[in-house]
Design a protein around this motif. Structure first.
Motif, PDB file in Angstrom:
ATOM      1  N   ARG A 275      79.192   4.354  21.189  1.00 55.28           N
ATOM      2  CA  ARG A 275      79.153   4.299  22.753  1.00 55.28           C
ATOM      3  C   ARG A 275      79.621   5.491  23.490  1.00 55.28           C
ATOM      4  NH1 ARG A 275      83.537   2.499  20.258  1.00 55.28           N
ATOM      5  NH2 ARG A 275      85.600   3.054  21.262  1.00 55.28           N
ATOM      6  N   LEU A 276      80.329   6.509  22.759  1.00 57.83           N
ATOM      7  CA  LEU A 276      80.835   7.709  23.513  1.00 57.83           C
ATOM      8  C   LEU A 276      79.600   8.411  23.738  1.00 57.83           C
ATOM      9  CD1 LEU A 276      84.026   8.582  21.487  1.00 57.83           C
ATOM     10  CD2 LEU A 276      83.640   7.781  23.943  1.00 57.83           C
ATOM     11  N   GLY A 277      78.497   8.462  22.772  1.00 58.14           N
ATOM     12  CA  GLY A 277      77.515   9.417  22.825  1.00 58.14           C
ATOM     13  C   GLY A 277      76.391   8.812  24.025  1.00 58.14           C
ATOM     14  N   ILE A 278      76.496   7.487  23.962  1.00 59.47           N
ATOM     15  CA  ILE A 278      75.593   6.943  25.059  1.00 59.47           C
ATOM     16  C   ILE A 278      76.393   7.199  26.613  1.00 59.47           C
ATOM     17  CG2 ILE A 278      74.745   4.684  25.959  1.00 59.47           C
ATOM     18  CD1 ILE A 278      74.568   3.581  23.033  1.00 59.47           C
ATOM     19  N   ILE A 279      77.449   6.904  26.589  1.00 54.21           N
ATOM     20  CA  ILE A 279      78.180   7.412  27.835  1.00 54.21           C
ATOM     21  C   ILE A 279      78.015   8.868  28.020  1.00 54.21           C
ATOM     22  CG2 ILE A 279      80.417   7.369  28.969  1.00 54.21           C
ATOM     23  CD1 ILE A 279      81.443   5.131  27.329  1.00 54.21           C
ATOM     24  N   GLY A 280      78.003   9.743  27.032  1.00 50.73           N
ATOM     25  CA  GLY A 280      77.890  11.124  27.137  1.00 50.73           C
ATOM     26  C   GLY A 280      76.653  11.129  27.746  1.00 50.73           C
TER      27      GLY A 280
ATOM     28  N   ILE B 193      82.431  19.324  36.337  1.00 45.50           N
ATOM     29  CA  ILE B 193      83.248  18.430  35.814  1.00 45.50           C
ATOM     30  C   ILE B 193      82.666  17.407  35.129  1.00 45.50           C
ATOM     31  CG2 ILE B 193      84.770  16.475  36.607  1.00 45.50           C
ATOM     32  CD1 ILE B 193      85.614  18.451  39.059  1.00 45.50           C
ATOM     33  N   ILE B 194      81.362  16.734  35.606  1.00 51.03           N
ATOM     34  CA  ILE B 194      80.638  15.419  34.888  1.00 51.03           C
ATOM     35  C   ILE B 194      79.975  16.091  33.767  1.00 51.03           C
ATOM     36  CG2 ILE B 194      78.587  14.319  35.362  1.00 51.03           C
ATOM     37  CD1 ILE B 194      80.466  13.259  37.361  1.00 51.03           C
ATOM     38  N   ASN B 195      79.625  17.358  33.589  1.00 47.25           N
ATOM     39  CA  ASN B 195      78.853  17.910  32.487  1.00 47.25           C
ATOM     40  C   ASN B 195      79.829  18.251  31.395  1.00 47.25           C
ATOM     41  OD1 ASN B 195      76.149  18.446  31.703  1.00 47.25           O
ATOM     42  ND2 ASN B 195      76.140  19.769  33.599  1.00 47.25           N
ATOM     43  N   GLY B 196      81.136  18.686  31.892  1.00 42.56           N
ATOM     44  CA  GLY B 196      82.101  18.883  30.867  1.00 42.56           C
ATOM     45  C   GLY B 196      82.551  17.688  30.122  1.00 42.56           C
ATOM     46  N   LEU B 197      82.710  16.546  30.805  1.00 42.59           N
ATOM     47  CA  LEU B 197      83.007  15.321  30.293  1.00 42.59           C
ATOM     48  C   LEU B 197      81.796  14.958  29.179  1.00 42.59           C
ATOM     49  CD1 LEU B 197      84.596  13.199  32.908  1.00 42.59           C
ATOM     50  CD2 LEU B 197      85.512  13.974  31.015  1.00 42.59           C
ATOM     51  N   ALA B 198      80.644  14.993  29.882  1.00 36.76           N
ATOM     52  CA  ALA B 198      79.347  14.545  28.915  1.00 36.76           C
ATOM     53  C   ALA B 198      79.503  15.384  27.693  1.00 36.76           C
ATOM     54  CB  ALA B 198      78.105  14.907  29.746  1.00 36.76           C
ATOM     55  N   GLN B 199      79.508  16.810  27.643  1.00 30.99           N
ATOM     56  CA  GLN B 199      79.562  17.517  26.445  1.00 30.99           C
ATOM     57  C   GLN B 199      80.703  17.248  25.552  1.00 30.99           C
ATOM     58  OE1 GLN B 199      77.216  19.205  25.756  1.00 30.99           O
ATOM     59  NE2 GLN B 199      76.101  19.550  27.866  1.00 30.99           N
ATOM     60  N   LEU B 200      81.879  16.861  26.105  1.00 30.73           N
ATOM     61  CA  LEU B 200      83.064  16.484  25.322  1.00 30.73           C
ATOM     62  C   LEU B 200      82.565  15.360  24.508  1.00 30.73           C
ATOM     63  CD1 LEU B 200      86.222  17.302  27.089  1.00 30.73           C
ATOM     64  CD2 LEU B 200      85.419  18.503  25.119  1.00 30.73           C
ATOM     65  N   LEU B 201      82.279  14.291  25.136  1.00 25.90           N
ATOM     66  CA  LEU B 201      81.861  13.034  24.500  1.00 25.90           C
ATOM     67  C   LEU B 201      80.721  13.062  23.640  1.00 25.90           C
ATOM     68  CD1 LEU B 201      81.649  10.753  27.800  1.00 25.90           C
ATOM     69  CD2 LEU B 201      83.283  10.531  25.968  1.00 25.90           C
TER      70      LEU B 201
ATOM     71  N   ARG C  65      79.904  15.900  21.793  1.00 24.16           N
ATOM     72  CA  ARG C  65      80.634  16.315  20.626  1.00 24.16           C
ATOM     73  C   ARG C  65      81.272  15.378  19.803  1.00 24.16           C
ATOM     74  NH1 ARG C  65      80.496  22.518  22.424  1.00 24.16           N
ATOM     75  NH2 ARG C  65      78.888  21.624  23.763  1.00 24.16           N
ATOM     76  N   VAL C  66      81.951  14.703  20.300  1.00 19.42           N
ATOM     77  CA  VAL C  66      82.901  13.758  19.630  1.00 19.42           C
ATOM     78  C   VAL C  66      81.953  12.912  18.781  1.00 19.42           C
ATOM     79  CG1 VAL C  66      84.427  11.873  19.717  1.00 19.42           C
ATOM     80  CG2 VAL C  66      84.773  13.727  21.044  1.00 19.42           C
ATOM     81  N   THR C  67      80.965  12.260  19.196  1.00 19.61           N
ATOM     82  CA  THR C  67      79.968  11.265  18.551  1.00 19.61           C
ATOM     83  C   THR C  67      79.280  11.991  17.427  1.00 19.61           C
ATOM     84  OG1 THR C  67      78.812  11.393  20.564  1.00 19.61           O
ATOM     85  CG2 THR C  67      79.479   9.505  19.818  1.00 19.61           C
ATOM     86  N   THR C  68      78.730  13.148  17.746  1.00 18.47           N
ATOM     87  CA  THR C  68      77.873  13.853  16.748  1.00 18.47           C
ATOM     88  C   THR C  68      78.806  14.605  15.356  1.00 18.47           C
ATOM     89  OG1 THR C  68      77.678  15.710  18.303  1.00 18.47           O
ATOM     90  CG2 THR C  68      75.733  14.125  18.121  1.00 18.47           C
ATOM     91  N   LYS C  69      80.124  14.907  15.816  1.00 20.31           N
ATOM     92  CA  LYS C  69      80.943  15.263  14.816  1.00 20.31           C
ATOM     93  C   LYS C  69      81.151  14.373  13.636  1.00 20.31           C
ATOM     94  CE  LYS C  69      82.287  19.736  15.718  1.00 20.31           C
ATOM     95  NZ  LYS C  69      82.907  19.996  16.973  1.00 20.31           N
ATOM     96  N   ARG C  70      81.357  12.951  14.225  1.00 18.56           N
ATOM     97  CA  ARG C  70      81.856  12.187  13.520  1.00 18.56           C
ATOM     98  C   ARG C  70      81.003  11.655  12.067  1.00 18.56           C
ATOM     99  NH1 ARG C  70      84.432   7.224  16.497  1.00 18.56           N
ATOM    100  NH2 ARG C  70      82.180   6.981  17.144  1.00 18.56           N
TER     101      ARG C  70
ATOM    102  N   VAL D 207      82.414  30.177  24.245  1.00 15.18           N
ATOM    103  CA  VAL D 207      81.254  30.449  24.567  1.00 15.18           C
ATOM    104  C   VAL D 207      80.294  29.284  24.645  1.00 15.18           C
ATOM    105  CG1 VAL D 207      79.367  32.170  24.062  1.00 15.18           C
ATOM    106  CG2 VAL D 207      81.487  32.835  23.907  1.00 15.18           C
ATOM    107  N   ARG D 208      80.110  28.543  23.387  1.00 18.43           N
ATOM    108  CA  ARG D 208      79.132  27.574  22.885  1.00 18.43           C
ATOM    109  C   ARG D 208      79.309  26.522  24.235  1.00 18.43           C
ATOM    110  NH1 ARG D 208      80.936  26.155  18.098  1.00 18.43           N
ATOM    111  NH2 ARG D 208      79.676  27.791  17.322  1.00 18.43           N
ATOM    112  N   TYR D 209      80.777  26.060  24.538  1.00 17.00           N
ATOM    113  CA  TYR D 209      80.984  24.884  25.520  1.00 17.00           C
ATOM    114  C   TYR D 209      80.211  25.635  27.009  1.00 17.00           C
ATOM    115  CZ  TYR D 209      83.393  21.095  27.823  1.00 17.00           C
ATOM    116  OH  TYR D 209      83.707  19.851  28.473  1.00 17.00           O
TER     117      TYR D 209
END
Lengths: 296, 249, 276
Positions: free
Chosen positions: A206-211, A281-289, A291-296, C100-102
């Protein structure tokens, strides 16, 4: 030798930070006159009058948000549905091929979407979709007024087509990254394939989808050309989705080279600053989400 | 003794690769059968045929018949067969939900909560899986907060919650430490009154400790199947003896 | 069938329909553009200057202008992106690579119109001229993060054994990178660069206030310059039917270039995969 190489590549990498910083600084400096004159009232004023040098961002903010929202309303079910199909139901070969086609769609330049929209989507909306919606709903407020073809709804539709490729490819990756054991755990207690997908696979991804949805949202907010060509260029706030409107990106595209006077230009740059902040802001959130899913 | 489940002439291939050749094997009711053999010998493939979960992999072909209480499982609806023949996997795989929701999931989707509440179903399953005392105060915590061994017992509880007649274990302890392993082994022996069990393991001591019967697989074939004592003390086939005495594998 | 079985079939059918709709959009766009563009295109399109309504010419100046702008963008953007990508993949620095990546991902998401504004402030205002160079700089700012991230990705895909093999022979880290890792990843890196160029070549918004437009041949790289995307825009929103046909023709040419770039990139990559 090694030190030198490390230093040189580091310098290049830092240039990426410098460029981003440059964007912030320039937008901030060149919006000075407008920030000085209007303060925070800029964001809440609905006035846009170059003759009297009075400028407010609200009609454009409204148009930007409403068109992006409409786009997501259409693109999310289509995009997530297609991603589920590509990740869960097709073999790797077919899935790769279809995904490649979807990614080609993402590569189609914005101005070409605009070109097609002007000559096909706009008449189609005007002659069929908008009268149809009025007939079915009895012309409630959001579907009221003369069907021009151009306006919020049409811009939303073209934005949907431009953003679902992002939703599809990122959501598909997230779904494919779900461990097989999750799906099998649901199947093993008697779930149907759909139940396993809906109850086990999608929650896990779900986090990846929301991202992916946030990513699409950021694209939609900043999308310029296609929207500019079908939005109708009318700086006012209307309840009807059929009404012509304006977005931040399209007012900049239309008026920037013709803007006379420092305040007018600064107001347009400040709109750019607002758009920049919104998408960061929106992109920052997207990238975080993501990242979390693909790392797991 | 009656057999709960039996496989007759079962062969399985993935695309051009035949993973299992002509396996015939009966599982007695309320007994534990261990399937042993070197990795790649087809024991997991065989296990995954018993609840038809290997059908979800691409290009899988299964031949032969498998019966549950005399009924061909390929004639029964696939979700029904998977409810009646449960499975516990190699690594603990709880859903990213609460402990409660993990256990309640099966009964909920299978419409088994008429006449009994979800709370009752969850408690009885957790008790049977010997996990109740450890989690009764934190049922709504995430399942991921549990230790590996607890997670695996949660997965057993999740499987038990739909009252399966047969329970399949695919190397259930391979990711666990010896203490957690011992708890699960005790648990399995205690579960015999509820269901029939089949356990795939590469750990021969484990087979010797828990299983009533043992089957030995090699290169996709069932070499030998008998009482566990006999397999370990007096195997009738040369290959079995070699494997058990550690000469290969 | 039980209710659950029906839901199962229905939901997957809907997902299939969604996939069909989304993929068929591409073909709809292609078909429509090929039909309209194909009937509007002629040799004149590639050799003549745009004419006033009633005297249709071509877009030779825009084709050349686009090539010029993209050339500037590539010359600036590709090296910076490439070396930044090497840094991201290979550096042992503690926290800078992550930042930098981010930031690169954020920069990649900045609306292109905003990039246009900023390049206008730093190039057009001080030099008092809209110019092909300014357009190239604007597009290069979009190309840098794309190239950096794709270069990084393909470098990281180089098998660890290869890296360790070179290090075991006594080569230092950066020599290994230059002589072993980068050559091993070259197909992927080139693919990423082609995709990046394809992506920026269709961009319109950053050019509106940087290279502007020009009805004639550009007088030089420091002067306003026509480009295909901007031409499509101005012709499409004009009231003249014959200009619309020119827009269709330009649209077909532009999309053709973009798609050829994408498909070439794909082929470079899959050919490489087959050989190794």
């Amino acid at each position: 030798m090694g030190k030198l190489a490390a230093g040189v590549t580091r310098l290049f990498a830092i240039s990426i930070l410098a460029i981003t910083l440059l964007l912030v600084i320039q937008l901030w400096l060149h919006s000075y006159e407008a920030r000085q004159k209007f303060g925070l009232g800029f964001l809440t004023s609905t006035l846009w009058n170059p003759v009297t040098d009075e400028f407010g961002a609200l009609p454009f903010l409204y148009g930007t948000v409403i068109t992006s929202f409409l786009a997501l309303l259409i693109a999310v079910p289509l995009g997530v549905g297609a991603a589920i199909f590509l990740a869960e139901l097709t073999g790797p070969k077919l899935s790769e091929t279809l995904t490649f086609l979807v990614e080609l769609l993402a590569a189609v330049p914005s101005v070409i979407f605009g070109l097609l929209a002007i000559f096909t989507l706009v008449p189609f909306m005007r002659n069929y979709v908008q009268p149809g919606l009025q007939r079915v709903t009895g012309g409630i407020a959001i579907f009221s007024g003369h069907p021009y073809g151009v306006g919020y709804l049409t811009a939303g539709v073209i934005l949907a087509v431009m953003t679902f490729p992002f939703i599809i490819s990122v959501s598909r990756e997230a779904l494919l990254a779900v461990p097989r054991e999750q799906r099998e755990a649901a199947l093993a207690v008697g779930a149907t394939q759909w139940e396993a997908t809906w109850d086990a696979v999608i929650p896990f991804a779900r986090l990846g989808i929301i991202g992916s949805i946030f990513l699409a949202l950021a694209r939609a907010l900043g999308e310029t050309m296609a929207v500019t060509m079908v939005i109708g260029n009318n700086p006012s706030i209307r309840a009807s989705l059929f009404a012509p409107g304006y977005t931040i990106a399209s007012v900049i595209a239309n008026e920037f080279t013709e803007a006379t006077g420092d305040v007018y230009l600064a107001a347009l740059v400040e709109l750019g600053l607002v758009l920049f902040a919104l998408t960061i802001i929106i992109n920052g959130l997207a990238q975080l989400l993501i990242r979390v899913t693909t790392k797991r | 003794m009656s057999s709960k489940m039996s496989a007759k002439n079962v062969s399985v291939s993935y695309g051009p690769f035949q993973a299992l050749h002509d396996v015939t094997l009966d599982f007695e009711a309320n007994k534990i059968t261990a399937l042993i053999g070197p990795s790649g010998c087809g024991k997991s493939t065989f296990l995954r045929s018993l609840n038809r979960i290997n059908e979800t992999e691409r290009d899988t072909r299964i031949e032969g018949t498998i019966t549950l209480n005399g009924e061909n499982i390929f004639d029964i609806d696939v979700t029904e067969i998977r409810r009646r023949v449960g499975m516990v996997f190699q690594r603990p795989n709880p859903f990213p939900k609460s402990i409660f929701d993990n256990v309640a999931y099966g009964p909920k989707i299978n419409g088994m909560l008429t006449g009994t509440t979800a709370e009752e179903a969850v408690e009885s399953s957790l008790r049977r899986a010997a996990l109740w005392d450890e989690v009764k105060d934190k049922l709504h915590d995430s399942a991921y907060a549990l230790s590996g061994g607890q997670q695996q017992r949660l997965c057993i509880a999740r499987a038990l919650a739909v009252n399966p007649e047969v329970l399949l274990f695919d190397e259930p302890c391979s990711a666990l430490d010896p203490i957690a392993t011992a708890r699960i082994e005790d648990l399995l022996v205690g579960l015999k009154e509820h269901c029939t069990m089949v356990i795939v393991t590469h750990n021969m001591q484990q087979a010797a400790r828990v299983a009533d019967d043992t089957g030995f697989f090699l290169l996709g074939k069932l070499i030998e199947h008998d009482k566990t004592d006999l397999i370990f003390k007096n195997p009738s086939k040369r290959e079995t003896e070699d494997y058990i005495t550690g000469r290969f594998g | 069938m039980t209710r659950r079985a029906i839901v199962n079939k229905l939901m997957f059918a809907l997902c299939g329909l969604a996939a069909f709709l989304t993929v068929s959009t591409l073909f709809l766009i292609l078909a429509y553009l090929v039909y309209n563009g194909g009937t509007s295109i002629s040799l004149d399109f590639f050799t003549k200057l745009p004419g006033p309504s009633g005297h249709p010419g071509g877009m030779a100046n825009a084709i050349l202008g686009s090539a010029e702008i993209i050339f500037f963008a590539a010359v600036i953007g590709l090296p910076i992106g490439f070396f930044s990508g090497i840094y991201l993949a290979e550096s042992a620095d503690p926290w800078l690579p992550a930042i930098v990546r981010y930031t690169a991902d954020l920069l990649n998401g900045v609306p292109s119109i905003v990039i246009g504004i900023v390049v206008w402030t730093v190039m057009v205002v001080p030099l008092h001229h809209f110019s092909a160079l300014a357009g190239g700089v604007a597009l290069s700012l979009m190309l840098i993060p794309i190239t950096a991230r794709s270069t990084e990705r393909f470098l990281l895909q180089v098998p660890r054994e290869l890296r360790e093999g070179a290090l075991a022979l006594g080569a230092d880290k950066w020599r290994t990178t230059a002589t072993v890792i980068v050559p091993a990843a070259r197909r992927g890196i080139v693919t990423g660069m082609i995709l990046g160029i394809a992506r920026i070549s269709g961009e319109t918004a950053p050019l509106l206030f940087t290279s502007l437009n020009n009805e004639y041949w550009s007088a030089g790289f420091k002067e306003p310059t026509a480009s295909l995307p901007v031409m499509i825009y101005t012709h499409a929103v004009s009231p003249y039917a014959d200009w619309h046909r020119q827009a269709w023709a330009a649209g077909l040419v532009l999309l053709g270039l973009v798609l050829v770039g994408n498909i070439t990139a794909r082929m470079v990559l899959t050919q490489g995969a087959k050989r190794s």
